[in-house]
Each structure stands twice: as C-alpha cells, then as structure tokens.
Design an enzyme around this catalytic site. Structure first.
Site, PDB file in Angstrom:
ATOM      1  N   ASP A 100       0.904  -1.301  -0.052  1.00 26.67           N
ATOM      2  CA  ASP A 100      -0.059  -0.076  -0.045  1.00 26.67           C
ATOM      3  C   ASP A 100       0.746   1.348  -0.077  1.00 26.67           C
ATOM      4  O   ASP A 100       1.872   1.538  -0.817  1.00 26.67           O
ATOM      5  CB  ASP A 100      -0.827   0.143   1.166  1.00 26.67           C
ATOM      6  CG  ASP A 100      -2.028   0.948   1.091  1.00 26.67           C
ATOM      7  OD1 ASP A 100      -2.829   0.873   0.494  1.00 26.67           O
ATOM      8  OD2 ASP A 100      -1.636   1.906   2.108  1.00 26.67           O
ATOM      9  N   TYR A 209      -1.192  11.327   2.189  1.00 25.60           N
ATOM     10  CA  TYR A 209      -2.235  11.453   1.200  1.00 25.60           C
ATOM     11  C   TYR A 209      -1.992  12.997   0.568  1.00 25.60           C
ATOM     12  O   TYR A 209      -1.920  13.278  -0.776  1.00 25.60           O
ATOM     13  CB  TYR A 209      -3.657  11.463   1.486  1.00 25.60           C
ATOM     14  CG  TYR A 209      -3.874   9.635   1.740  1.00 25.60           C
ATOM     15  CD1 TYR A 209      -4.322   9.047   0.880  1.00 25.60           C
ATOM     16  CD2 TYR A 209      -3.640   8.978   2.919  1.00 25.60           C
ATOM     17  CE1 TYR A 209      -4.475   7.662   0.822  1.00 25.60           C
ATOM     18  CE2 TYR A 209      -3.603   7.600   3.070  1.00 25.60           C
ATOM     19  CZ  TYR A 209      -4.275   6.979   1.891  1.00 25.60           C
ATOM     20  OH  TYR A 209      -4.415   5.663   1.936  1.00 25.60           O
ATOM     21  N   HIS A 265      -7.199  -6.850   0.055  1.00 26.37           N
ATOM     22  CA  HIS A 265      -5.994  -5.987   0.009  1.00 26.37           C
ATOM     23  C   HIS A 265      -5.019  -6.110   0.955  1.00 26.37           C
ATOM     24  O   HIS A 265      -4.012  -5.512   1.030  1.00 26.37           O
ATOM     25  CB  HIS A 265      -6.856  -4.492   0.178  1.00 26.37           C
ATOM     26  CG  HIS A 265      -5.639  -3.318   0.137  1.00 26.37           C
ATOM     27  ND1 HIS A 265      -5.072  -3.030  -0.787  1.00 26.37           N
ATOM     28  CD2 HIS A 265      -5.626  -2.325   1.012  1.00 26.37           C
ATOM     29  CE1 HIS A 265      -4.267  -1.909  -0.883  1.00 26.37           C
ATOM     30  NE2 HIS A 265      -4.625  -1.411   0.166  1.00 26.37           N
TER      31      HIS A 265
END
Length: 292
Positions: A100, A209, A265
C-alpha cells in the site's frame, strides 16, 4: 506477541523510529506497512521469514510508536528518514517489501538509491503518475478516501474519537477490504485504532495523502530511469488485482508478478504463508551487482 510490546527504538536526528527485528544472517528484508496500519501488519509474516533472513519491520514516521513529525510526508523525505535508520542499523543493502503506501516509500527509496536495494516487492499498491489516479477517481470506481484524507483539518475533526469505526470500515469493507473478515480480529482493529488516536497520528497519516501531488512530480523524474533491481508485484484478486503489476511495470525493467486468490487488500494478514513463500522464492533471484 502483543501489538504494543517487543519494539526496539532508535533516535536519529529529530526522529525516533520504533521497529521490530527478528531472524539472523542472510539478506536483510525491510517490511514497510500500509495505511491505516503499523508494523503489526507483518506479525504473521515476520516469523516465516526470520529463518534465513534478517527481518526489520519499522513503524513508518507518523505511525504506531514512531515519532509524529510536523511535516515531511512526501515519500522522498520518508525514504530519506528510513535510509538513515537502516544506515544506523548497519544495513548498506536491503530487500524492500512495501504494501500500500509502504509501496510508495519502497519505490522512492529504490529510485533514489538503486544500488542499495537488492530486490523490491511491491504489494497491492500503485504510484502517483503511474496509475494511482484511476484508484482516486470515484467516477471510475475509485475510493473516496483519497479526497477525504487530503481535505485538511476537517478530516481529523470528523475522525477524531471515531478511529475504531474508521479503521474497521476500511479493513472490512466489501471492496478492497479483507476477503475473510475473520483474518483480522477485534484486537487487531483496536490496535490500529489506538495507534491513530495518539496525538498527531491522524494528522501524520493524512499527511501521506496530502503530499501525493509532490510524489507525482518526483515519480515523473524518477520514472525516466527504470529500476534496475528485480521486482515482484503482488496483487490480490479481492484487492487491487493486476494494478500493482501494471504500475510497477511502467517504472521497472525486471518485473515478475503473482496474484493471490481468495484474498483482499491485506495479504500479510490474510494469506501470510503464501505471501512469505512468494517473498522467499523471489529473494533467491540473483540481483544485479551494485555499481562501483
């Protein structure tokens, strides 16, 4: 193993790194967790790699028991901080395994110091400028959380006090969550929620982010020179599927890929034996010699 015990700690300049280290001789393997997790994500993989490898699993800056810096969450800076830790540990060349957002950090490290990375494992990830944008586009089925996490102070205000609900949603959601809801326990969710509830942790986690536009500019430069080391792209049928491979093939010249079936995931938590076996087999591939 308790999620809040068994950590080592090192202070480097203004940063304190918490990390787990296991195993002994052999290739040094550095495990980089994703969001919204900590190094606890690797708890089932670490013992499977410890025999024959030197395994280091840090809490990335801003996560878990590591420091919560005021800034510097672009992946160039995070990779630089990580490199300082590995130098302090006496590890001049390592195999990087990133899941990730940990995959973003692993790429930034490998792109800047390719001679210091023998192998790269890129798990359920994508890169700004090389495929991430589709995952961010809700009109094309992308996830809303990219925009939410980048929104500013309102993000922290809405999540503060609801960290357990927030983590539980992302790890157990129907798309890009876990395939088997029993693969993560309530205690696991509680650990990640406690970590996000620490002072500064939400700000830091969202900072990863909010710096994606900076990462996109850096990636555009780095991507002009393909990575020289062998790369293993790991996708999950119930997660990003083939996207990890599609992304990394655009910036690396020697890519192998695998798809883990019946997995979401979070392969390290859902299918640790299969993931560890894939990593072990991949590390047997001879890397290029470092430049003089």
């Amino acid at each position: 193993m308790s999620p809040d015990a068994s950590y080592e700690s090192l202070r480097i300049d203004d940063m304190r790194f918490a990390f787990r280290r296991s195993g002994g001789g052999g290739t040094s393997v550095v495990l980089l967790h994703g969001w919204p997790q900590t190094s606890w994500a690797w708890r089932r993989v670490e013992p499977l790699l410890a025999e024959g490898f030197d395994v280091v699993a840090p809490d990335l800056p801003g996560f878990g028991h590591s420091s919560k810096p005021e800034g510097g969450f672009d992946k160039r800076t995070i990779a630089t901080r990580l490199r300082a830790l590995l130098k302090k540990l006496g590890l001049p060349r390592v195999a990087l395994v990133g899941h990730d957002l940990g995959g973003h950090v692993a790429y930034a490290y490998a792109a800047q110091w390719p001679d210091e990375v023998s192998h790269l494992v890129f798990i359920e990830s994508s890169l700004p400028g090389f495929g991430q944008e589709e995952a961010m586009d809700v009109s094309k089925g992308g996830s809303w959380h990219f925009g939410f996490n980048m929104a500013g102070d309102i993000s922290e205000a809405l999540v503060r006090g609801r960290e357990h609900l927030f983590v539980d949603h992302f790890m157990r959601r129907e798309t890009v969550g876990v395939f088997d809801p029993d693969s993560v326990t309530e205690d696991d969710i509680a650990h990640y929620a406690r970590a996000l509830a620490r002072p500064g942790a939400l700000r830091c986690s969202f900072g990863y982010y909010r710096t994606l536009p900076v990462d996109r500019r850096d990636n555009a430069v780095w991507g002009q020179r393909p990575l020289p080391m062998p790369v293993l792209a790991v996708g999950a049928a119930g997660g990003y599927g083939p996207e990890s491979s599609r992304t990394i093939c655009r910036v690396a010249g020697d890519v192998r890929d695998i798809m883990i079936e019946c997995c979401g995931h979070y392969p390290a938590e859902e299918r640790p034996a299969e993931l560890a076996a894939a990593i072990r087999g991949f590390l047997a591939v001879s890397p290029p010699a470092p430049a003089a």
